[in-house]
Design a protein around this motif. Structure first.
Motif, mmCIF file in Angstrom:
data_model
loop_
_atom_site.group_PDB
_atom_site.id
_atom_site.type_symbol
_atom_site.label_atom_id
_atom_site.label_comp_id
_atom_site.label_asym_id
_atom_site.label_seq_id
_atom_site.Cartn_x
_atom_site.Cartn_y
_atom_site.Cartn_z
ATOM 1 N N LEU A 79 0.969 -1.071 0.072
ATOM 2 C CA LEU A 79 0.081 0.144 0.214
ATOM 3 C C LEU A 79 0.664 1.078 -0.078
ATOM 4 O O LEU A 79 0.666 2.074 -0.704
ATOM 5 C CB LEU A 79 -0.858 -0.056 1.206
ATOM 6 N N ARG A 80 1.812 1.269 0.895
ATOM 7 C CA ARG A 80 2.704 2.443 0.734
ATOM 8 C C ARG A 80 3.490 2.553 -0.515
ATOM 9 O O ARG A 80 3.694 3.658 -1.065
ATOM 10 C CB ARG A 80 3.917 2.384 2.027
ATOM 11 N N LYS A 81 3.926 1.549 -1.238
ATOM 12 C CA LYS A 81 4.664 1.526 -2.437
ATOM 13 C C LYS A 81 3.513 2.227 -3.395
ATOM 14 O O LYS A 81 4.114 3.067 -4.250
ATOM 15 C CB LYS A 81 5.199 0.201 -2.880
ATOM 16 N N TYR A 82 2.403 1.545 -3.233
ATOM 17 C CA TYR A 82 1.431 1.844 -4.372
ATOM 18 C C TYR A 82 1.048 3.477 -4.111
ATOM 19 O O TYR A 82 0.860 4.154 -5.018
ATOM 20 C CB TYR A 82 -0.068 0.911 -4.339
ATOM 21 N N LEU A 84 2.942 5.924 -2.917
ATOM 22 C CA LEU A 84 4.024 6.388 -3.160
ATOM 23 C C LEU A 84 4.057 6.562 -4.957
ATOM 24 O O LEU A 84 4.383 7.788 -5.310
ATOM 25 C CB LEU A 84 5.290 5.756 -2.732
ATOM 26 N N ASP A 85 3.735 5.520 -5.310
ATOM 27 C CA ASP A 85 3.689 5.494 -6.972
ATOM 28 C C ASP A 85 2.746 6.588 -7.487
ATOM 29 O O ASP A 85 2.939 7.264 -8.349
ATOM 30 C CB ASP A 85 3.612 4.058 -7.409
ATOM 31 N N GLN A 86 1.564 6.344 -6.836
ATOM 32 C CA GLN A 86 0.638 7.173 -7.256
ATOM 33 C C GLN A 86 0.913 8.661 -7.078
ATOM 34 O O GLN A 86 0.754 9.574 -7.903
ATOM 35 C CB GLN A 86 -0.755 6.969 -6.607
ATOM 36 N N LEU A 87 1.306 9.095 -6.060
ATOM 37 C CA LEU A 87 1.694 10.297 -5.701
ATOM 38 C C LEU A 87 2.829 10.911 -6.608
ATOM 39 O O LEU A 87 3.135 11.758 -7.151
ATOM 40 C CB LEU A 87 2.449 10.616 -4.347
ATOM 41 N N MET A 88 3.888 10.010 -6.770
ATOM 42 C CA MET A 88 4.926 10.501 -7.892
ATOM 43 C C MET A 88 4.363 10.671 -9.420
ATOM 44 O O MET A 88 4.588 11.358 -9.894
ATOM 45 C CB MET A 88 6.121 9.393 -8.003
ATOM 46 N N SER A 89 3.507 9.735 -9.634
ATOM 47 C CA SER A 89 2.697 10.058 -10.915
ATOM 48 C C SER A 89 1.976 11.087 -10.957
ATOM 49 O O SER A 89 1.857 11.772 -11.890
ATOM 50 C CB SER A 89 1.854 8.635 -11.159
ATOM 51 N N GLU A 90 1.056 11.364 -10.020
ATOM 52 C CA GLU A 90 0.547 12.558 -9.798
ATOM 53 C C GLU A 90 1.456 13.958 -9.795
ATOM 54 O O GLU A 90 0.996 15.069 -10.809
ATOM 55 C CB GLU A 90 -0.465 12.750 -8.652
ATOM 56 N N TYR A 91 2.561 13.922 -9.339
ATOM 57 C CA TYR A 91 3.453 15.104 -9.168
ATOM 58 C C TYR A 91 3.890 14.951 -10.536
ATOM 59 O O TYR A 91 4.144 16.131 -10.981
ATOM 60 C CB TYR A 91 4.744 14.758 -8.172
ATOM 61 N N LYS A 92 4.464 14.082 -11.252
ATOM 62 C CA LYS A 92 4.974 14.097 -12.607
ATOM 63 C C LYS A 92 3.653 14.795 -13.688
ATOM 64 O O LYS A 92 4.165 15.738 -14.444
ATOM 65 C CB LYS A 92 5.420 12.749 -13.354
ATOM 66 N N ARG A 93 2.612 14.150 -13.416
ATOM 67 C CA ARG A 93 1.638 14.919 -14.197
ATOM 68 C C ARG A 93 1.357 16.458 -14.123
ATOM 69 O O ARG A 93 1.238 17.199 -15.011
ATOM 70 C CB ARG A 93 0.147 14.217 -14.015
ATOM 71 N N LEU A 94 1.414 16.880 -12.729
ATOM 72 C CA LEU A 94 1.064 18.172 -12.259
ATOM 73 C C LEU A 94 2.360 19.068 -12.830
ATOM 74 O O LEU A 94 2.145 20.189 -13.409
ATOM 75 C CB LEU A 94 0.953 18.316 -10.868
#
Length: 111
Positions: A79-82, A84-94
């Motif tokens: 869950l933490r990895k998922y 973190l991956d979601q946050l990184m993906s959102e950060y890259k998109r933003l």
């Protein structure tokens, strides 16, 4: 037979009778004690079997709890990895959507 020999014979017969009586009492006592001892050993054996069953049950419950704990820990890590991956993906998109604006403003500033 002399009186001495008669006394010896009588004494020997009396001692043999008393000795046989003592032996019989000891045998009876031994049989009674050994029966009680066998009963006690049987009771202890039954208690040990019950304790073994309880111990086996506890071991299986502990193994189940350890497995559940391991699974939960694995889920938390995933869950933490998922997340973190979601946050990184959102950060890259933003940041990707913000950069063209920054580049346009830099180009406008140059013009």
């Amino acid at each position: 037979m002399s009186i001495e020999e008669q006394i010896r014979t009588l004494a020997k017969a009396e001692l043999e009778t008393q000795l046989a009586d003592v032996e019989n009492r000891m045998k009876a006592s031994y049989k009674r004690d050994s029966k009680e001892l066998r009963d006690d050993i049987g009771a202890v054996r039954d208690q040990l079997e019950e304790m073994n069953a309880v111990l086996s049950d506890l071991v299986s419950r502990i193994e189940k709890l350890e497995e559940d704990l391991s699974n939960r820990f694995g889920l938390v890590v995933k869950l933490r990895k998922y997340t973190l991956d979601q946050l990184m993906s959102e950060y890259k998109r933003l940041t990707g959507s913000m950069r063209p604006d920054q580049e346009e403003s830099v180009e406008n500033a140059e013009i």
